[in-house]
Motif scaffolding. Structure first.
Motif, PDB file in Angstrom:
ATOM      1  N   ASP A  10       0.843  -1.173   0.000  1.00  0.00           N
ATOM      2  CA  ASP A  10       0.000   0.000   0.000  1.00  0.00           C
ATOM      3  C   ASP A  10       0.891   1.240   0.000  1.00  0.00           C
ATOM      4  O   ASP A  10       2.083   1.153  -0.282  1.00  0.00           O
ATOM      5  CB  ASP A  10      -0.984   0.004   1.182  1.00  0.00           C
ATOM      6  CG  ASP A  10      -0.281  -0.009   2.537  1.00  0.00           C
ATOM      7  OD1 ASP A  10       0.932   0.312   2.600  1.00  0.00           O
ATOM      8  OD2 ASP A  10      -0.946  -0.310   3.550  1.00  0.00           O
ATOM      9  N   ARG A  11       0.327   2.388   0.303  1.00  0.00           N
ATOM     10  CA  ARG A  11       1.077   3.633   0.224  1.00  0.00           C
ATOM     11  C   ARG A  11       2.257   3.662   1.187  1.00  0.00           C
ATOM     12  O   ARG A  11       3.308   4.242   0.889  1.00  0.00           O
ATOM     13  CB  ARG A  11       0.136   4.808   0.515  1.00  0.00           C
ATOM     14  CG  ARG A  11       0.772   6.173   0.319  1.00  0.00           C
ATOM     15  CD  ARG A  11      -0.204   7.283   0.677  1.00  0.00           C
ATOM     16  NE  ARG A  11       0.339   8.602   0.376  1.00  0.00           N
ATOM     17  CZ  ARG A  11       0.211   9.215  -0.780  1.00  0.00           C
ATOM     18  NH1 ARG A  11      -0.459   8.630  -1.760  1.00  0.00           N
ATOM     19  NH2 ARG A  11       0.726  10.410  -0.975  1.00  0.00           N
ATOM     20  N   GLU A  12       2.084   3.036   2.365  1.00  0.00           N
ATOM     21  CA  GLU A  12       3.096   3.127   3.413  1.00  0.00           C
ATOM     22  C   GLU A  12       4.075   1.963   3.426  1.00  0.00           C
ATOM     23  O   GLU A  12       5.270   2.153   3.675  1.00  0.00           O
ATOM     24  CB  GLU A  12       2.410   3.207   4.790  1.00  0.00           C
ATOM     25  CG  GLU A  12       1.461   4.366   4.954  1.00  0.00           C
ATOM     26  CD  GLU A  12       2.183   5.703   4.990  1.00  0.00           C
ATOM     27  OE1 GLU A  12       3.383   5.722   5.290  1.00  0.00           O
ATOM     28  OE2 GLU A  12       1.525   6.730   4.714  1.00  0.00           O
ATOM     29  N   HIS A  13       3.584   0.745   3.206  1.00  0.00           N
ATOM     30  CA  HIS A  13       4.410  -0.433   3.454  1.00  0.00           C
ATOM     31  C   HIS A  13       4.309  -1.472   2.330  1.00  0.00           C
ATOM     32  O   HIS A  13       3.293  -1.571   1.637  1.00  0.00           O
ATOM     33  CB  HIS A  13       3.977  -1.118   4.766  1.00  0.00           C
ATOM     34  CG  HIS A  13       4.150  -0.270   5.979  1.00  0.00           C
ATOM     35  ND1 HIS A  13       3.093   0.377   6.582  1.00  0.00           N
ATOM     36  CD2 HIS A  13       5.265   0.029   6.709  1.00  0.00           C
ATOM     37  CE1 HIS A  13       3.542   1.052   7.628  1.00  0.00           C
ATOM     38  NE2 HIS A  13       4.849   0.861   7.731  1.00  0.00           N
ATOM     39  N   VAL A  24       9.491  -6.423   6.068  1.00  0.00           N
ATOM     40  CA  VAL A  24       8.624  -5.247   5.997  1.00  0.00           C
ATOM     41  C   VAL A  24       9.466  -4.062   5.528  1.00  0.00           C
ATOM     42  O   VAL A  24      10.535  -3.790   6.077  1.00  0.00           O
ATOM     43  CB  VAL A  24       7.990  -4.934   7.361  1.00  0.00           C
ATOM     44  CG1 VAL A  24       7.125  -3.683   7.257  1.00  0.00           C
ATOM     45  CG2 VAL A  24       7.158  -6.112   7.845  1.00  0.00           C
ATOM     46  N   PHE A  25       8.970  -3.365   4.522  1.00  0.00           N
ATOM     47  CA  PHE A  25       9.668  -2.218   3.930  1.00  0.00           C
ATOM     48  C   PHE A  25       8.794  -0.986   4.053  1.00  0.00           C
ATOM     49  O   PHE A  25       7.591  -1.037   3.806  1.00  0.00           O
ATOM     50  CB  PHE A  25       9.969  -2.503   2.455  1.00  0.00           C
ATOM     51  CG  PHE A  25      10.488  -1.329   1.684  1.00  0.00           C
ATOM     52  CD1 PHE A  25      11.808  -0.920   1.809  1.00  0.00           C
ATOM     53  CD2 PHE A  25       9.646  -0.622   0.830  1.00  0.00           C
ATOM     54  CE1 PHE A  25      12.289   0.172   1.084  1.00  0.00           C
ATOM     55  CE2 PHE A  25      10.119   0.464   0.100  1.00  0.00           C
ATOM     56  CZ  PHE A  25      11.441   0.860   0.235  1.00  0.00           C
ATOM     57  N   SER A  26       9.396   0.132   4.449  1.00  0.00           N
ATOM     58  CA  SER A  26       8.676   1.397   4.533  1.00  0.00           C
ATOM     59  C   SER A  26       8.965   2.241   3.307  1.00  0.00           C
ATOM     60  O   SER A  26      10.132   2.548   3.016  1.00  0.00           O
ATOM     61  CB  SER A  26       9.101   2.168   5.798  1.00  0.00           C
ATOM     62  OG  SER A  26       8.643   3.515   5.727  1.00  0.00           O
ATOM     63  N   GLY A  27       7.916   2.622   2.601  1.00  0.00           N
ATOM     64  CA  GLY A  27       8.098   3.480   1.446  1.00  0.00           C
ATOM     65  C   GLY A  27       8.484   4.895   1.825  1.00  0.00           C
ATOM     66  O   GLY A  27       9.025   5.643   1.005  1.00  0.00           O
ATOM     67  N   ARG A  28       8.234   5.299   3.060  1.00  0.00           N
ATOM     68  CA  ARG A  28       8.576   6.645   3.501  1.00  0.00           C
ATOM     69  C   ARG A  28      10.066   6.793   3.777  1.00  0.00           C
ATOM     70  O   ARG A  28      10.667   7.817   3.477  1.00  0.00           O
ATOM     71  CB  ARG A  28       7.803   7.008   4.774  1.00  0.00           C
ATOM     72  CG  ARG A  28       6.343   7.358   4.544  1.00  0.00           C
ATOM     73  CD  ARG A  28       5.703   7.697   5.872  1.00  0.00           C
ATOM     74  NE  ARG A  28       4.327   8.100   5.719  1.00  0.00           N
ATOM     75  CZ  ARG A  28       3.918   9.365   5.667  1.00  0.00           C
ATOM     76  NH1 ARG A  28       4.805  10.340   5.716  1.00  0.00           N
ATOM     77  NH2 ARG A  28       2.636   9.656   5.548  1.00  0.00           N
ATOM     78  N   ASP A 404      -0.445   8.246 -11.932  1.00  0.00           N
ATOM     79  CA  ASP A 404      -1.616   7.943 -11.099  1.00  0.00           C
ATOM     80  C   ASP A 404      -1.473   6.629 -10.345  1.00  0.00           C
ATOM     81  O   ASP A 404      -1.731   6.549  -9.140  1.00  0.00           O
ATOM     82  CB  ASP A 404      -2.885   7.906 -11.964  1.00  0.00           C
ATOM     83  CG  ASP A 404      -3.295   9.288 -12.449  1.00  0.00           C
ATOM     84  OD1 ASP A 404      -2.818  10.285 -11.859  1.00  0.00           O
ATOM     85  OD2 ASP A 404      -4.075   9.365 -13.416  1.00  0.00           O
ATOM     86  N   GLU A 405      -1.065   5.585 -11.056  1.00  0.00           N
ATOM     87  CA  GLU A 405      -1.036   4.254 -10.453  1.00  0.00           C
ATOM     88  C   GLU A 405       0.101   4.085  -9.437  1.00  0.00           C
ATOM     89  O   GLU A 405       0.141   3.086  -8.723  1.00  0.00           O
ATOM     90  CB  GLU A 405      -0.903   3.181 -11.533  1.00  0.00           C
ATOM     91  CG  GLU A 405      -2.070   3.119 -12.505  1.00  0.00           C
ATOM     92  CD  GLU A 405      -1.914   4.040 -13.714  1.00  0.00           C
ATOM     93  OE1 GLU A 405      -2.615   3.818 -14.711  1.00  0.00           O
ATOM     94  OE2 GLU A 405      -1.096   4.982 -13.646  1.00  0.00           O
ATOM     95  N   CYS A 406       1.031   5.032  -9.381  1.00  0.00           N
ATOM     96  CA  CYS A 406       2.204   4.897  -8.511  1.00  0.00           C
ATOM     97  C   CYS A 406       2.112   5.714  -7.233  1.00  0.00           C
ATOM     98  O   CYS A 406       2.901   5.507  -6.308  1.00  0.00           O
ATOM     99  CB  CYS A 406       3.476   5.293  -9.263  1.00  0.00           C
ATOM    100  SG  CYS A 406       3.820   4.277 -10.702  1.00  0.00           S
ATOM    101  N   ARG A 407       1.177   6.650  -7.173  1.00  0.00           N
ATOM    102  CA  ARG A 407       1.140   7.563  -6.031  1.00  0.00           C
ATOM    103  C   ARG A 407       0.891   6.839  -4.712  1.00  0.00           C
ATOM    104  O   ARG A 407       1.357   7.279  -3.668  1.00  0.00           O
ATOM    105  CB  ARG A 407       0.041   8.611  -6.240  1.00  0.00           C
ATOM    106  CG  ARG A 407       0.353   9.603  -7.346  1.00  0.00           C
ATOM    107  CD  ARG A 407      -0.579  10.800  -7.291  1.00  0.00           C
ATOM    108  NE  ARG A 407      -0.361  11.667  -8.448  1.00  0.00           N
ATOM    109  CZ  ARG A 407      -1.176  11.753  -9.482  1.00  0.00           C
ATOM    110  NH1 ARG A 407      -2.277  11.009  -9.509  1.00  0.00           N
ATOM    111  NH2 ARG A 407      -0.915  12.550 -10.497  1.00  0.00           N
ATOM    112  N   ASP A 408       0.127   5.775  -4.743  1.00  0.00           N
ATOM    113  CA  ASP A 408      -0.242   5.083  -3.517  1.00  0.00           C
ATOM    114  C   ASP A 408       0.490   3.760  -3.357  1.00  0.00           C
ATOM    115  O   ASP A 408      -0.024   2.823  -2.750  1.00  0.00           O
ATOM    116  CB  ASP A 408      -1.758   4.832  -3.483  1.00  0.00           C
ATOM    117  CG  ASP A 408      -2.541   6.130  -3.390  1.00  0.00           C
ATOM    118  OD1 ASP A 408      -2.044   7.063  -2.721  1.00  0.00           O
ATOM    119  OD2 ASP A 408      -3.634   6.207  -3.970  1.00  0.00           O
ATOM    120  N   CYS A 409       1.713   3.672  -3.890  1.00  0.00           N
ATOM    121  CA  CYS A 409       2.482   2.423  -3.809  1.00  0.00           C
ATOM    122  C   CYS A 409       3.804   2.677  -3.094  1.00  0.00           C
ATOM    123  O   CYS A 409       4.578   3.561  -3.486  1.00  0.00           O
ATOM    124  CB  CYS A 409       2.747   1.874  -5.209  1.00  0.00           C
ATOM    125  SG  CYS A 409       3.746   0.370  -5.201  1.00  0.00           S
TER     126      CYS A 409
END
Length: 493
Positions: A10-13, A24-28, A404-409
């Motif tokens: 998802d957007r975060e992990h 577990v990987f954090s996109g932030r 668009d498809e990448c903003r929440d990944c």
């Protein structure tokens, strides 16, 4: 190697399971941690709630459940969960009580500078085949008129000179079929000798046996051959009848001389994927060739409805990667997963450009479209085109948060939004995401994350072994006992 299974994206992990371990990987923060099964279950609960009061309630509930299942005091379980929460916060996986993430957050995606490293140089648009999935099909021409329109040898050498002045060290000669140009070996030796560069010949392979194999090997750093299968009926179905046999003639000549300079590059699709591992083993057994790169079939938008049977399904990618790895290991090739390397995504127009046979400059070799021509070498210098060409500048500014498809990944910070050429071919837009290619990129990211874990463990094990060996070799310290020897009870440590 244990099979990987994606659990969360998802957007975060992003999360993946391999055996009993959970990554577990954090996109932030781009940080990753490996957790046990029960640690992951607690993390999965904590990530769903807001920090503070709600997280406290979740921890109390989790502690009660673990205590009941493990028959341990609830207080001990609560303290264990507190320690796990601290580990997740300190590791940048979860935010702290104020909602802030610790650790260096990834920088905002900057505009990528022009940093030219690789050039695709199309020596001709002429070709003796009509491959169904040719990226240069719109420019494929034959006949004397096509030949006359091509850049001359002098113009090609000048293009190489200009590219070298901009920093390019790697060149790929392509086409059309580059060996239809008689001077291809001369141009290859020009790159290797005078420019001290690396040059690959990307060929369909059907003309190799008509050239002097020693000259070919002396003229190119690598010879990359588009052979799709060891089965002629599969290869010929999409490349052209009889082409398979012609390619094998050339591979035998090169394989008996220097097989390590030959690379096979199949385009994988539903027809040849089931026998891909056998193809790799065949290449080594028959020709001594160990290097096999693959690309996956990407339909041009004008042909989507004609060849749906070729699409690789998203669920096939795990089979693809495992087959590739297992077959390479069978022939003695050590397989190392790719390093995590993300600096804004696609290199088209920045580190890579493509020069067409008539002097057109494109963002990359898979973007040969009239709407993407940045300029022509017969009209402007390469430096001027690279620095001011509209399509090249556009490519350097595209970032995942514009797709668009990448903003929440969460994986967008690793894949960078993926290949723009695939998006353009499928949707006619640079700002879309190819869903099929996305599945492949996600699997590559998953592999890279686990590969990073494995490398860190090997380095740690190596450091521990080295320290232990150093300690074992060190001379014993004397403790000064009356008889002049150590008691062996640790008194001199």
């Amino acid at each position: 190697m244990s099979t990987m299974q994606s659990l969360l994206r998802d957007r975060e992990h992003f999360a993946s399971r391999r055996g009993s371990e959970h990554l577990v990987f954090s996109g932030r923060t781009r940080n990753a941690l490996v957790l046990s099964r029960i640690e992951y279950a607690v993390f999965d609960s904590l990530r769903r709630c807001d920090p503070g009061v709600e997280r406290t309630a979740i921890k109390e509930e989790a502690a009660s459940q673990i205590a009941a299942a493990a028959e341990r005091p609830a207080g001990d379980c609560r303290r264990w969960i507190d320690r796990l929460e601290s580990k997740l916060v300190a590791g940048g996986i979860l935010p702290d009580g104020s909602g802030a993430y610790r650790g260096a957050s990834p920088p905002a995606y900057p505009q990528r500078p022009l940093n030219l490293q690789a050039i695709y140089l199309h020596l001709t648009n002429r070709c003796n085949l009509k491959c169904l999935y040719c990226y240069n099909a719109d420019y494929r021409l034959n006949g004397e008129n096509a030949k006359a329109a091509e850049l001359s040898d002098a113009e090609l050498r000048d293009a190489i000179d200009q590219a070298a002045d901009l920093g390019a060290l790697s060149y790929t000669f392509s086409g059309g079929e580059p060996l239809l140009r008689k001077s291809a070996p001369d141009l290859g030796r020009f790159v290797i000798g005078e420019k001290r560069g690396f040059v690959e010949l990307l060929t369909n392979g059907t003309l190799l046996h008509r050239r002097d194999p020693d000259e070919i090997l002396a003229s190119f750093s690598k010879i990359v051959v588009s052979l799709d299968s060891h089965l002629p009926q599969i290869h010929d179905a999409l490349r052209g009848k009889g082409s398979h046999g012609e390619i094998l003639k050339g591979l035998r000549l090169l394989g008996t001389r220097d097989p390590d300079r030959v690379v096979l590059r199949p385009v994988l699709h539903r027809m040849n994927l089931p026998a891909f591992a056998d193809f790799i083993r065949y290449a080594y057994a028959e020709f001594g060739i160990r290097q096999v790169r693959f690309s996956t079939f990407v339909p041009r938008h004008s042909k989507d409805d004609l060849i749906p049977h070729l699409f690789i399904r998203r669920g096939d990618y795990e089979e693809l990667f495992e087959a590739h790895r297992d077959a390479l290991e069978d022939i003695g090739v050590e397989v190392e997963t790719e390093e995590l390397c993300v600096e804004g995504g696609c290199g088209a127009g920045g580190s890579v450009i493509s020069i067409g046979a008539c002097g057109e400059v494109f963002p990359c070799q898979a973007m040969h479209d009239d709407s993407l021509i940045a300029g022509n070498l017969r009209e402007r210098s390469l430096a001027d085109i690279c620095r001011g060409g509209e399509s090249l500048e556009a490519m350097r500014t595209i970032t995942p948060d514009m797709i668009d498809e990448c903003r929440d990944c969460s994986l967008a910070s690793i894949c960078g939004g993926g290949c723009r050429a695939n998006a353009f071919e499928n949707y006619g837009s640079l700002y879309r995401r190819n869903r099929i290619q996305c599945a492949l990129d996600a699997h590559r990211c998953e592999q890279a994350l686990w590969g990073q874990v494995d490398r860190q463990r090997r380095r740690a094990a190596g450091a521990s072994a080295s320290a232990a060996a150093t300690a074992a070799e060190a001379p014993a310290e004397r403790c000064g006992s009356r008889n002049g020897s150590c008691s062996g009870e640790g008194c001199c440590r």
